[in-house]
Design a protein around this motif. Structure first.
Motif, PDB file in Angstrom:
ATOM      1  N   THR A 195       0.808  -1.225   0.000  1.00 18.40           N
ATOM      2  CA  THR A 195       0.000   0.000   0.000  1.00 18.40           C
ATOM      3  C   THR A 195       0.839   1.272   0.000  1.00 18.40           C
ATOM      4  O   THR A 195       0.279   2.369  -0.012  1.00 18.40           O
ATOM      5  N   HIS A 196       2.163   1.143  -0.012  1.00 14.89           N
ATOM      6  CA  HIS A 196       2.983   2.347   0.183  1.00 14.89           C
ATOM      7  C   HIS A 196       4.307   2.226  -0.558  1.00 14.89           C
ATOM      8  O   HIS A 196       5.311   1.748  -0.013  1.00 14.89           O
ATOM      9  N   VAL A 197       4.323   2.657  -1.805  1.00 10.85           N
ATOM     10  CA  VAL A 197       5.515   2.515  -2.646  1.00 10.85           C
ATOM     11  C   VAL A 197       5.833   3.842  -3.339  1.00 10.85           C
ATOM     12  O   VAL A 197       4.944   4.493  -3.886  1.00 10.85           O
ATOM     13  N   HIS A 198       7.101   4.212  -3.295  1.00 13.59           N
ATOM     14  CA  HIS A 198       7.532   5.440  -3.986  1.00 13.59           C
ATOM     15  C   HIS A 198       8.374   5.085  -5.208  1.00 13.59           C
ATOM     16  O   HIS A 198       9.603   5.021  -5.125  1.00 13.59           O
ATOM     17  N   VAL A 199       7.701   4.818  -6.343  1.00 10.78           N
ATOM     18  CA  VAL A 199       8.445   4.761  -7.610  1.00 10.78           C
ATOM     19  C   VAL A 199       8.679   6.222  -7.994  1.00 10.78           C
ATOM     20  O   VAL A 199       7.799   7.064  -7.804  1.00 10.78           O
ATOM     21  N   PHE A 252      -6.488   9.806  -1.789  1.00 15.61           N
ATOM     22  CA  PHE A 252      -5.662  11.021  -1.813  1.00 15.61           C
ATOM     23  C   PHE A 252      -4.553  10.902  -0.783  1.00 15.61           C
ATOM     24  O   PHE A 252      -4.726  10.253   0.241  1.00 15.61           O
ATOM     25  N   LYS A 253      -3.456  11.602  -1.048  1.00 15.33           N
ATOM     26  CA  LYS A 253      -2.362  11.595  -0.065  1.00 15.33           C
ATOM     27  C   LYS A 253      -1.879  13.019   0.178  1.00 15.33           C
ATOM     28  O   LYS A 253      -1.635  13.780  -0.764  1.00 15.33           O
ATOM     29  N   THR A 254      -1.741  13.343   1.443  1.00 21.44           N
ATOM     30  CA  THR A 254      -1.264  14.666   1.836  1.00 21.44           C
ATOM     31  C   THR A 254      -0.154  14.529   2.871  1.00 21.44           C
ATOM     32  O   THR A 254      -0.239  13.688   3.772  1.00 21.44           O
ATOM     33  N   ALA A 285      -0.920   7.002   7.399  1.00 20.14           N
ATOM     34  CA  ALA A 285       0.160   6.219   6.789  1.00 20.14           C
ATOM     35  C   ALA A 285       1.261   5.937   7.811  1.00 20.14           C
ATOM     36  O   ALA A 285       1.429   6.690   8.780  1.00 20.14           O
ATOM     37  N   HIS A 286       1.977   4.894   7.592  1.00 25.09           N
ATOM     38  CA  HIS A 286       3.161   4.471   8.369  1.00 25.09           C
ATOM     39  C   HIS A 286       3.168   4.911   9.835  1.00 25.09           C
ATOM     40  O   HIS A 286       4.025   5.676  10.271  1.00 25.09           O
ATOM     41  N   VAL A 287       2.215   4.376  10.602  1.00 25.15           N
ATOM     42  CA  VAL A 287       2.166   4.663  12.047  1.00 25.15           C
ATOM     43  C   VAL A 287       3.358   3.976  12.710  1.00 25.15           C
ATOM     44  O   VAL A 287       3.602   2.786  12.497  1.00 25.15           O
ATOM     45  N   SER A 333       5.362  -1.120   2.717  1.00 25.01           N
ATOM     46  CA  SER A 333       6.823  -1.062   2.860  1.00 25.01           C
ATOM     47  C   SER A 333       7.342   0.366   3.048  1.00 25.01           C
ATOM     48  O   SER A 333       8.296   0.592   3.764  1.00 25.01           O
ATOM     49  N   ASP A 334       6.708   1.350   2.389  1.00 26.82           N
ATOM     50  CA  ASP A 334       7.314   2.678   2.254  1.00 26.82           C
ATOM     51  C   ASP A 334       8.666   2.574   1.548  1.00 26.82           C
ATOM     52  O   ASP A 334       9.644   3.222   1.929  1.00 26.82           O
ATOM     53  N   HIS A 335       8.701   1.733   0.533  1.00 29.41           N
ATOM     54  CA  HIS A 335       9.887   1.604  -0.319  1.00 29.41           C
ATOM     55  C   HIS A 335      10.195   2.985  -0.912  1.00 29.41           C
ATOM     56  O   HIS A 335       9.398   3.529  -1.665  1.00 29.41           O
TER      57      HIS A 335
HETATM   58 ZN    ZN Z   1       6.156   7.146   2.074  1.00 30.57          ZN
END
Ligand code: ZN
Ligand code: DOR
Length: 473
Positions: free
Chosen positions: A70-74, A156-158, A253-255, A326-328
């Motif tokens: 649920t959390h990837v930074h390409v 949405f992401k903020t 996100a990412h608690v 992951s927050d890759h």
């Molecule tokens: Zn992130």
């Protein structure tokens, strides 16, 4: 490119022990044209079948619904040299992940219809697995949310304040104060989509950083000491408060702290529609990793105390945490190296999508979590939250044939050199980790995309951009 790739017309997963919400079952799974079409208790007689049949014997393995990250930074568009859609989705497959959710802090951010289309166009020819997309939401593009919501985005992401000092804050992804936050949430509430937040109180962090510099603070501890637990809690409380006021559906996100997880648990108990993501590094690696590895272990929110690492686990089982990502977050080695002497100069982020499931499988073997709960957190709930269930996230007739096949018995040692991510140089801190449990194969809509340690690069372009929140039959 490769629009002609069709899923294998027919495959059989033979001798499968497969996940269902009622426990693991035994069966032989027939896949046709990318969908599960039958599950046989006894293997049927295949003589006389004229279509090509790929028979995959998965005896002694476990078959899970394909995992979702649920959390990837390409880093496309903007910085493909850090990670492009090809390398990012190859890494996902090698980690057993069939769907990634792409974060919007790119350049440009997908904050209106044309920038969203730009990201989708960059992605389409390069995807090896499926992808859902978050749109960027900030005070400055609040009027675009209604149009963006029609485009099949997952949410949405903020960033409450852009947190990464080494990347210039793009404009359309932040709010700067409570009033802006409430106005923005009022706009997203009208769309019905969930609004996800990076929660760190940037004002407080900036003041703590200034004070630390004044005292001449040095050393890698600088990073976590200037971002204490309270900086996360305060930001989470602000979002929860604004969600209550506006009726918006929010996701945190990412608690990374027990305090924030507890605040979310209570908010849920009081009926607020809030979801909670934990990223796996906060479950396994404490701040001593930052002390040892400095820039390589620098991420936001930072790695936390051992008390937080241990204290998050009960929230996985009590239902507070909805899913694990992951927050890759890949960066160039040169950029990371800038922080070797002065940690504050390094960009934040760890490139470790390929380690997510292996760490959790290892935890299953250590009996820290059951395989069933792990599967819900990594392979089911994310699809529910992103509006992709029941097309994805279950092994049942009619669903997409996405599978993560795991071998819980395999013992192996992690080595960053073997990674698919472009940022493999940044993952050497994990070298030598002894792991029990491995990803054996990854199947996306009936296509065997990863097996025996190899990604099928020929299928580039096979991955799809998913249309989230459709009305399922
Ligand atoms: Zn992130
Ligand atoms: O460590 C992080 N890196 N945290 C974030 O929230 C952003 C990410 C990035 O994009 O590099």
């Amino acid at each position: 490119m490769n629009e002609n790739i069709q899923p294998n017309q027919q495959i059989f997963l033979k001798n499968a022990s497969y996940y269902t919400p009622d426990g693991f079952k035994s069966g032989n799974i027939l896949v046709e044209n990318g969908k599960i079409t039958e599950i046989y208790t006894e293997m049927p007689d295949l003589t006389g079948i004229d279509q090509p049949v790929l028979l995959y014997d998965v005896k002694d393995k476990k078959v899970l619904p394909g995992a979702i990250d649920t959390h990837v930074h390409v880093r496309e568009p903007g910085w493909p040299e850090r990670e492009d859609f090809f390398s990012g989705t190859a890494a996902a497959l090698a980690g057993g992940i069939t769907t990634i959710c792409q974060m919007p802090n790119t350049q440009p951010t997908p904050h209106d219809l044309s920038s969203l289309a730009e990201m989708q166009q960059a992605a389409k020819p390069k995807l090896l697995c499926d992808m859902a997309v978050y749109a960027a939401a900030g005070y400055d593009n609040r009027e675009q949310l209604a149009a963006l919501a029609q485009e099949g985005i997952c949410g949405f992401k903020t960033f409450l304040q852009f947190s990464n000092s080494n990347i210039k804050a793009p404009k359309y992804i932040t709010v700067h104060n409570r009033q802006e936050l409430e106005e923005l949430l009022a706009a997203s509430a009208k769309t019905g989509l969930r609004h996800f937040f990076h929660c760190e109180d940037y004002d407080l962090i900036t003041r703590l950083e200034a004070a630390a510099h004044q005292c001449g603070a040095e050393g890698y501890a600088f990073h976590y000491q200037t971002r204490p637990d309270s900086t996360e809690l305060k930001a989470v409380q602000q979002v929860l408060h604004a969600a209550r006021k506006t009726g918006a559906k929010v996701g945190i996100a990412h608690v990374s702290t027990v305090a924030a997880a507890e605040a979310i648990r209570q908010a849920k108990a009081n009926g607020l529609d809030v979801t909670c993501e934990v990223c796996f590094h906060h479950l396994f690696f404490d701040d001593s990793w930052l002390d040892r590895f400095g820039p390589w272990a620098k991420c936001n929110p930072p790695l936390r105390s051992t008390a937080n690492v241990a204290g998050l686990w009960p929230y996985l089982s009590d239902g507070t945490v909805d899913y694990i990502g992951s927050d890759h977050a890949p960066h160039l080695t040169e950029a990371k190296e800038q922080g070797k002497e002065q940690i504050w100069l390094a960009p934040s982020g760890i490139a470790h999508i390929e380690l997510l499931l292996p760490m959790l499988l290892n935890a299953v073997n250590e009996q820290k979590i059951t395989l069933e709960r792990m599967t819900e957190l990594c392979c089911v709930n994310g699809y529910k939250q992103m509006g992709l269930y029941p097309q994805k996230g279950q092994i049942a007739i009619g669903a997409d044939a996405d599978f993560t096949i795991i071998d819980l018995t395999k013992e192996w040692q992690f080595s960053a050199d073997k990674l698919q991510t472009k940022a493999r140089q940044n993952a050497h801190l994990f070298d030598g980790l002894q792991l029990h449990g491995a990803v054996e194969a990854t199947i996306v809509r009936g296509q065997l995309q990863y097996a025996a340690g190899r990604v099928d690069y020929q299928t580039v372009g096979y991955g799809q951009i998913l249309n989230c929140h459709q009305k399922w039959e």
